[in-house]
Motif scaffolding. Structure first.
Motif, PDB file in Angstrom:
ATOM      1  N   ARG A   1       1.038  -1.106   0.034  1.00 22.21           N
ATOM      2  CA  ARG A   1      -0.099  -0.156  -0.056  1.00 22.21           C
ATOM      3  C   ARG A   1       0.983   1.156  -0.045  1.00 22.21           C
ATOM      4  O   ARG A   1       1.970   1.204   0.607  1.00 22.21           O
ATOM      5  CB  ARG A   1      -0.775  -0.052   1.295  1.00 22.21           C
ATOM      6  N   LYS A   2       0.376   2.207  -0.504  1.00 21.57           N
ATOM      7  CA  LYS A   2       1.170   3.476  -0.837  1.00 21.57           C
ATOM      8  C   LYS A   2       1.333   4.245   0.637  1.00 21.57           C
ATOM      9  O   LYS A   2       2.173   4.901   0.761  1.00 21.57           O
ATOM     10  CB  LYS A   2       0.484   4.444  -1.698  1.00 21.57           C
ATOM     11  N   ASP A   3       0.430   4.126   1.475  1.00 23.16           N
ATOM     12  CA  ASP A   3       0.456   4.550   2.778  1.00 23.16           C
ATOM     13  C   ASP A   3       1.233   3.785   3.932  1.00 23.16           C
ATOM     14  O   ASP A   3       1.333   4.396   4.843  1.00 23.16           O
ATOM     15  CB  ASP A   3      -0.959   5.037   3.292  1.00 23.16           C
ATOM     16  N   MET A   4       2.028   2.788   3.512  1.00 24.14           N
ATOM     17  CA  MET A   4       2.865   2.067   4.209  1.00 24.14           C
ATOM     18  C   MET A   4       4.297   2.511   3.878  1.00 24.14           C
ATOM     19  O   MET A   4       4.774   2.401   2.708  1.00 24.14           O
ATOM     20  CB  MET A   4       2.778   0.849   4.197  1.00 24.14           C
ATOM     21  N   ASP A   5       5.085   2.905   4.608  1.00 24.47           N
ATOM     22  CA  ASP A   5       6.617   3.227   4.625  1.00 24.47           C
ATOM     23  C   ASP A   5       7.385   1.902   4.321  1.00 24.47           C
ATOM     24  O   ASP A   5       7.811   1.531   5.595  1.00 24.47           O
ATOM     25  CB  ASP A   5       7.229   4.318   5.505  1.00 24.47           C
TER      26      ASP A   5
ATOM     27  N   GLN B   1       0.508  -7.235   4.341  1.00 34.11           N
ATOM     28  CA  GLN B   1       1.501  -6.019   4.081  1.00 34.11           C
ATOM     29  C   GLN B   1       2.274  -5.847   2.849  1.00 34.11           C
ATOM     30  O   GLN B   1       2.403  -4.836   2.613  1.00 34.11           O
ATOM     31  CB  GLN B   1       2.395  -5.760   5.233  1.00 34.11           C
TER      32      GLN B   1
ATOM     33  N   GLN C   1      -4.486   3.032  -4.612  1.00 32.10           N
ATOM     34  CA  GLN C   1      -3.747   2.728  -3.229  1.00 32.10           C
ATOM     35  C   GLN C   1      -2.656   1.687  -3.127  1.00 32.10           C
ATOM     36  O   GLN C   1      -1.788   1.747  -2.012  1.00 32.10           O
ATOM     37  CB  GLN C   1      -4.792   2.159  -2.332  1.00 32.10           C
TER      38      GLN C   1
END
Length: 298
Positions: A157-161, A217, A241
């Motif tokens: 996901r893009k919102d996970m670093d 993840q 996303q």
């Protein structure tokens, strides 16, 4: 000499002449019979010899001169090979065009991977695509030059670093994966020894759903295959996303295989390699591959 003696002499001479003539006729007839028998025997032997030496060709066997039409078995591997797309996918189109450039019409038959491999190995098909190289496969097949470069990456996901360099960097992440799927020796070993945990699902669609909902993840998959699944099974909002990490997990080459069971395979692989080389030099290969990257970014 009396008349009676003369008669007896004449009769004896005629008798001897008759006997000699009859003997000569018998010997002549015997010679003809023996000669005819020998000729018949020679003919029979010639027919038998021809029957032994002339082996019937199998239906799909390619003679010394290459056939102008062949059959190629392939399996589902979208977007490279798939019945879901017009033209049956990028690699399918390339295989057909490369053979066509060499004057050969190639007809594709989609089969389950295992069945296609077996039937090609016994000569039911003149070629098979596409497979990675393994030494044990060299017993039954000749390999073309590589036709496909596959690159496996981690989707997330893009919102996970997310970042990684070595397998141990992944131990705090929950991985998705395909059932009975291999991701190369390093990742497979890390999962087998328990360094990494992999939650396996039956399809790309299932695994991307897990990724979107946070059940996993990171998800390893061939880059073009992953984006094809996203484009065909998810909304634009869902696709927006997800991204992938640029570092590849595995770089893999795939080939068209030609069965050693058919005597024409050696010449056929030479012709295919020549066509593939021309395909690359003309820029056609890059144009086909660009279609995949355009789909990924659209």
């Amino acid at each position: 000499m009396t008349e009676g003696a003369l008669t007896r002499l004449h009769s004896g001479c005629l008798s001897r002449i008759f006997i000699r003539t009859t003997s000569l006729a018998f010997l002549f007839c015997l010679a003809i019979i023996l000669s005819s028998s020998n000729m018949a025997l020679a003919t029979e032997n010639q027919i038998t010899e021809n029957q032994i030496t002339e082996k019937p060709a199998t239906e799909n066997q390619i003679p010394n001169e290459i056939a102008d039409k062949i059959t190629v078995t392939v399996g589902e591997w979208p977007p490279f090979l798939t019945q879901e797309l017009e033209g049956n996918g990028v690699v399918a189109e390339m295989i057909i065009e490369i053979f066509a450039s060499q004057g050969i019409e190639a007809e594709l038959t989609f089969l389950p991977w295992g069945r296609g491999y077996y039937e090609a190995s016994i000569g039911e098909f003149q070629a098979m695509g596409v497979w990675m190289h393994k030494q044990e496969r060299e017993k039954e097949f000749l390999f073309s030059e590589p036709i496909l470069h596959e690159q496996f990456v981690f989707f997330h996901r893009k919102d996970m670093d997310f970042d990684w360099d070595k397998m141990s960097d992944l131990k705090n992440y929950r991985l998705g994966g395909g059932i009975k799927y291999s991701y190369g020796p390093k990742l497979d070993a890390a999962v087998t020894d328990g360094t990494l945990f992999m939650d396996r699902g039956p399809s790309d669609e299932v695994n991307f759903h897990k990724l979107l909902t946070g059940r996993i993840q990171i998800y390893p998959q061939e880059k073009s295959v992953g984006y094809f699944a996203l484009m065909n099974h998810f909304s634009a909002e869902d696709r927006d996303q997800i991204t992938h990490h640029p570092k590849p997990i595995l770089n893999n080459l795939s080939y068209v295989l030609f069965p050693k069971a058919l005597e024409g395979s050696a010449e056929l692989v030479v012709r295919f390699n020549r066509g593939l080389k021309e395909f690359r030099e003309s820029g056609a290969y890059d144009r086909y591959m660009k279609r995949l990257t355009d789909d990924e970014t659209s």
